[in-house]
Design an enzyme around this catalytic site. Sequence first.
Site, PDB file in Angstrom:
ATOM      1  N   CYS A   1      -1.427  -2.842   3.742  1.00 37.92           N
ATOM      2  CA  CYS A   1      -2.845  -2.297   4.109  1.00 37.92           C
ATOM      3  C   CYS A   1      -3.357  -2.972   4.455  1.00 37.92           C
ATOM      4  O   CYS A   1      -3.223  -2.884   5.863  1.00 37.92           O
ATOM      5  CB  CYS A   1      -3.163  -2.611   1.967  1.00 37.92           C
TER       6      CYS A   1
ATOM      7  N   HIS B   1       0.763   1.917  -0.136  1.00 42.18           N
ATOM      8  CA  HIS B   1       0.844   0.950  -0.543  1.00 42.18           C
ATOM      9  C   HIS B   1       2.700   0.957  -1.205  1.00 42.18           C
ATOM     10  O   HIS B   1       1.887   2.303  -2.506  1.00 42.18           O
ATOM     11  CB  HIS B   1      -0.075   0.464  -1.732  1.00 42.18           C
TER      12      HIS B   1
ATOM     13  N   GLU C   1       4.088  -0.820  -3.623  1.00 44.30           N
ATOM     14  CA  GLU C   1       4.120  -1.132  -4.272  1.00 44.30           C
ATOM     15  C   GLU C   1       3.323   0.059  -5.786  1.00 44.30           C
ATOM     16  O   GLU C   1       3.717  -0.583  -6.543  1.00 44.30           O
ATOM     17  CB  GLU C   1       3.951  -2.397  -4.546  1.00 44.30           C
TER      18      GLU C   1
END
Length: 135
Positions: A10, A117, A119
């Site tokens: 990001c 992202h 994650e």
Amino acid sequence: AEKKPLRGICLGMQLLFDKSFEYGEHPGLGLVPGQVVDLRRDLTDKTLKVPHMGWNSLQILKDDPLFRHVRDGEYVYYVHSFYARDCAAGTLAASRYGNVDVTSVVRRGNVYGTQFHPEKSGDTGLRLLRAFAEL
């Protein structure tokens, strides 16, 4: 310098570029050629929300070991108002948001960046992180 892979996620990806126009004009790390610009500037459909937040499909543009466990069209999760432009040579994947092809994954040598992202991208994100760890 030790040829170890580096990955920005990001804002971390955006810092890899030459320059950013987020709240002024600022130099980046210059590890990946290109610049970071306001997504609003390039969207023709002004009803689309910025930040671009949510799931979007990944269009893989170039074969790379980072995608060894991921298929074209899988979904990843975004939260961003700025995006990388003028970086076609290093762009490995993109996602379409309105009329804009958002640079999703970049690479220059052993330096990688993902605008989304991993994650927060469920199983797809975990597989991308695993592939990065295997580099």
